[in-house]
Structure formats: C-alpha cells, structure tokens
Design a protein around this motif. Structure first.
Motif, PDB file in Angstrom:
ATOM      1  N   LEU A   1      -3.085  10.422  15.671  1.00  0.00           N
ATOM      2  CA  LEU A   1      -4.410  10.085  15.128  1.00  0.00           C
ATOM      3  C   LEU A   1      -4.313   9.628  13.678  1.00  0.00           C
ATOM      4  N   ILE A   2      -3.518  10.310  12.887  1.00  0.00           N
ATOM      5  CA  ILE A   2      -3.368   9.929  11.479  1.00  0.00           C
ATOM      6  C   ILE A   2      -2.796   8.527  11.362  1.00  0.00           C
ATOM      7  N   THR A   3      -1.788   8.232  12.158  1.00  0.00           N
ATOM      8  CA  THR A   3      -1.191   6.893  12.135  1.00  0.00           C
ATOM      9  C   THR A   3      -2.243   5.836  12.456  1.00  0.00           C
ATOM     10  N   HIS A   4      -3.004   6.083  13.498  1.00  0.00           N
ATOM     11  CA  HIS A   4      -4.036   5.121  13.899  1.00  0.00           C
ATOM     12  C   HIS A   4      -5.133   4.991  12.832  1.00  0.00           C
ATOM     13  N   LEU A   5      -5.625   6.124  12.371  1.00  0.00           N
ATOM     14  CA  LEU A   5      -6.734   6.102  11.408  1.00  0.00           C
ATOM     15  C   LEU A   5      -6.325   5.498  10.071  1.00  0.00           C
ATOM     16  N   ASN A   6      -5.072   5.671   9.697  1.00  0.00           N
ATOM     17  CA  ASN A   6      -4.601   5.053   8.456  1.00  0.00           C
ATOM     18  C   ASN A   6      -4.747   3.529   8.541  1.00  0.00           C
ATOM     19  N   GLY A   7      -4.488   2.974   9.710  1.00  0.00           N
ATOM     20  CA  GLY A   7      -4.715   1.541   9.914  1.00  0.00           C
ATOM     21  C   GLY A   7      -6.192   1.186   9.894  1.00  0.00           C
ATOM     22  N   CYS A   8      -7.035   2.103  10.351  1.00  0.00           N
ATOM     23  CA  CYS A   8      -8.486   1.872  10.351  1.00  0.00           C
ATOM     24  C   CYS A   8      -9.040   1.748   8.933  1.00  0.00           C
ATOM     25  N   VAL A   9      -8.385   2.375   7.977  1.00  0.00           N
ATOM     26  CA  VAL A   9      -8.821   2.255   6.580  1.00  0.00           C
ATOM     27  C   VAL A   9      -8.761   0.787   6.161  1.00  0.00           C
ATOM     28  N   SER A  10      -7.661   0.118   6.484  1.00  0.00           N
ATOM     29  CA  SER A  10      -7.523  -1.302   6.126  1.00  0.00           C
ATOM     30  C   SER A  10      -8.531  -2.170   6.858  1.00  0.00           C
ATOM     31  N   ILE A  11      -8.769  -1.862   8.114  1.00  0.00           N
ATOM     32  CA  ILE A  11      -9.753  -2.628   8.886  1.00  0.00           C
ATOM     33  C   ILE A  11     -11.146  -2.437   8.287  1.00  0.00           C
ATOM     34  N   ALA A  12     -11.485  -1.198   7.949  1.00  0.00           N
ATOM     35  CA  ALA A  12     -12.800  -0.916   7.347  1.00  0.00           C
ATOM     36  C   ALA A  12     -12.941  -1.651   6.021  1.00  0.00           C
TER      37      ALA A  12
END
Length: 182
Positions: A160-171
């Motif tokens: 989850l952390i790996t995925h969400l860390n990428g979501c920061v850039s998308i956001a």
C-alpha cells in the motif's frame, strides 16, 4: 520541448516531498520483519499510511496552508484516518480495493492501540489481515503457506505504501487551484 509545470516541485511541495521521504526512510528502519513487537508494527504501519494519505491530500488540494491545515487537525473534517480514506476515495485519488485495505489496516491499528492484549493471532485481527487484497494483486495471489497474519499485514502495508507514494505524484499533477472569479 516544453516541460509540464505540474511535475516540477516548487514551494511547499518540495518541503513535503523531502518530509515524506524522510518518514519513509525512518519507517523502513522501524518496520522490519525482525521486529518482535506486534503493537509497534500495527501502529506504525497504520500511522505511516495515514501520513501518506495526508500527503496525497496536500498534493491535491490548493496551496492554502491555513484552510487545508485546519481541515487536517484532530476533530476537524480530515483529522482522522477514516475520513482521509473516505475523501481520497471520493475524490478519485485511490481505488476501491485500496480503500478497503486501508480500512482493514485502520481497524487493525485501532485494535492494537485500544486493546492491551491485541495480537496478530487474535481471531478478529487475523481475519482482517487475511482479507487484505492489494498485495495479492501486486505481489502474488498465492502467499506462501507458512505466511503468518503478521506477514500478511507487513506485506500488505508495504504494498500500500508503495502504491500510495505514487498517488502523491498523481495528485500533484491534478492539483486544485483557488478560484478568484471576482
């Protein structure tokens, strides 16, 4: 070739980027498979996931530290893990399966935070750990037979952390701006 300004870090985004990376490094040092303390693993995993959700929201919301910061404080609309999960999901910043796994991690963290005798072997916590799905999609649908509920939790949280860390850039690329129409 013109650079897209949404991908260039500036202002508070730079500070937040380094804060998150520092937190991820500290998490890496503490969230080890050698750790024998279940409570530390459960609370730390949930806490870092909540922190990453907060970074997603800061990356997405307009640059208004006063208003956004107030919403993130305790007893405010986004002052708890549950509400951060809901708003990230409702804004389309995370998928349903991520929302479901985050809610399981939140429940596990809360059990450890509020029950002195909580353990990954408690039936309720064990069942929640075994319900985590994202890591099965990301890593393998068939975890090893010897995997414990704690293993499921740790692999689930790391995925989850790996995925969400990428979501920061998308956001950040979809960042809102303040409207000044008048």
């Amino acid at each position: 070739m013109e650079k897209d300004s949404n991908f260039i870090l500036k202002g508070k985004a730079v500070e937040r980027y380094f804060d998150l990376n520092d937190a991820l490094m500290e998490f890496h040092n503490l969230f080890t498979y050698e750790s024998k303390d279940d409570r530390t693993i459960a609370v730390l995993g949930g806490t870092l996931l909540e922190m990453v959700l907060e970074h997603i929201l800061y990356a997405f919301f307009p640059e208004d530290d006063k208003e956004v910061g107030e919403m993130m404080q305790f007893n405010q609309p986004l002052g708890n893990f549950s509400n951060k999960i809901k708003i990230c999901y409702c804004l389309g910043l995370i998928d349903k399966i991520i929302k479901e796994d985050l809610n399981l991690v939140r429940k596990i963290r809360n059990e450890f935070a509020h029950d002195l005798y909580a353990s990954f072997e408690n039936e309720k916590i064990k069942n929640w750990c075994l319900q985590l799905k994202w890591h099965k999609i990301l890593v393998t649908p068939y975890p090893p037979a010897e995997a414990t509920p704690k293993d499921y939790f740790q692999v689930g949280v790391n995925s989850l952390i790996t995925h969400l860390n990428g979501c920061v850039s998308i956001a950040r690329s979809e960042k809102r701006s303040i409207k000044n129409n008048f």
